[in-house]
Design a protein around this motif. Structure first.
Motif, short mmCIF file in Angstrom:
data_model
loop_
_atom_site.label_atom_id
_atom_site.label_comp_id
_atom_site.label_asym_id
_atom_site.label_seq_id
_atom_site.Cartn_x
_atom_site.Cartn_y
_atom_site.Cartn_z
N MET A 8 58.91 33.03 15.13
CA MET A 8 59.62 33.55 16.28
C MET A 8 61.12 33.53 16.00
O MET A 8 61.86 32.79 16.62
N ILE A 9 61.53 34.37 15.10
CA ILE A 9 62.95 34.45 14.76
C ILE A 9 63.53 35.70 15.42
O ILE A 9 63.00 36.80 15.29
N ILE A 10 64.62 35.49 16.15
CA ILE A 10 65.27 36.56 16.90
C ILE A 10 66.64 36.82 16.29
O ILE A 10 67.42 35.88 16.08
N SER A 11 66.96 38.07 16.07
CA SER A 11 68.27 38.46 15.57
C SER A 11 69.22 38.67 16.74
O SER A 11 68.86 39.30 17.74
N ASP A 49 73.29 34.54 12.52
CA ASP A 49 73.02 35.47 13.61
C ASP A 49 71.54 35.52 13.99
O ASP A 49 71.09 36.50 14.59
N GLU A 50 70.80 34.49 13.64
CA GLU A 50 69.38 34.45 13.98
C GLU A 50 69.06 33.15 14.70
O GLU A 50 69.66 32.11 14.45
N VAL A 51 68.08 33.23 15.60
CA VAL A 51 67.62 32.08 16.36
C VAL A 51 66.14 31.87 16.04
O VAL A 51 65.34 32.80 16.20
N ASN A 52 65.79 30.67 15.61
CA ASN A 52 64.38 30.34 15.42
C ASN A 52 63.91 29.65 16.70
O ASN A 52 64.27 28.50 16.96
N LEU A 53 63.15 30.36 17.50
CA LEU A 53 62.71 29.83 18.79
C LEU A 53 61.78 28.62 18.62
O LEU A 53 61.77 27.75 19.48
N LEU A 54 61.05 28.56 17.53
CA LEU A 54 60.19 27.39 17.31
C LEU A 54 61.01 26.11 17.12
O LEU A 54 60.59 25.04 17.55
N ASP A 55 62.17 26.23 16.50
CA ASP A 55 63.04 25.06 16.36
C ASP A 55 63.51 24.57 17.73
O ASP A 55 63.54 23.37 18.00
N ILE A 56 63.86 25.50 18.60
CA ILE A 56 64.33 25.14 19.94
C ILE A 56 63.18 24.53 20.75
O ILE A 56 63.36 23.54 21.45
#
Length: 175
Positions: free
Chosen positions: A1-4, A107-114
């Motif tokens: 679940m990586i979001i740019s 510039d990417e967010v790993n939602l699994l990390d959050i």
């Protein structure tokens, strides 16, 4: 679940809508591995405001845990909200002291990390297979929900009295 976050950076949009349902086997955080029994659902948005990027999302899934009394596996429903700012590693802590801050790389967010970072604060205190779980026998370790105890738990109370307190039993004898 990586979001740019490119579209937010280039100001092409004010927010990125999040709507995921993904089957994930485990979530790892701080050397702990949490088994996931159902698809992980995440619904929310990442928006840009005057302080930076703000995430507002709801997470729901079922986790596999052990019953606190009998140690059987039990599915535990988990539902909680994630709210906070996505910040770079060199952020000013004073500016975000009233908010949750999640450090992102690039510039990417790993939602699994959050989700992993927030899961530990949203776990139940203890998981039970059922409210009236009888647990394990202290003597032989039998699961009292499925079988009767095989040890001689019916021992005389006097056999188990700590010798330091043995004299106190005389206080309760009737003459």
């Amino acid at each position: 679940m990586i979001i740019s976050l490119d579209k937010l950076n280039r100001k092409e949009t004010d927010k990125i809508d999040l709507n995921f349902s993904q089957k994930i086997d485990t979530i790892n955080y701080c050397e702990n591995t949490y088994k996931i029994a159902s698809p992980l659902n995440l619904i929310g948005k990442i928006s840009r405001n005057n302080k930076g990027y703000y995430i507002d999302a709801d997470v729901s899934f079922e986790m596999i845990d052990n019953c606190a009394r009998c140690l059987d596996e039990v599915k535990v429903p988990i539902e909680y909200a994630i709210e906070g700012f996505l910040v770079k590693a060199d952020f000013d802590e004073d500016e975000f002291e009233d908010y949750d801050a999640f450090i992102i790389d690039g510039d990417e967010v790993n939602l699994l990390d959050i989700i992993g970072q927030t899961l530990i604060f949203n776990l139940p205190g203890q998981s039970l297979c059922k409210e009236d779980c009888k647990g394990l026998c202290q003597g032989c370790g039998a699961n009292l929900n499925r079988e009767t105890c095989a040890c001689s738990q019916i021992a005389n109370d006097e056999d188990e009295i700590d010798p330091r307190f043995a004299k106190l039993k005389d206080l309760f004898k009737n003459d």
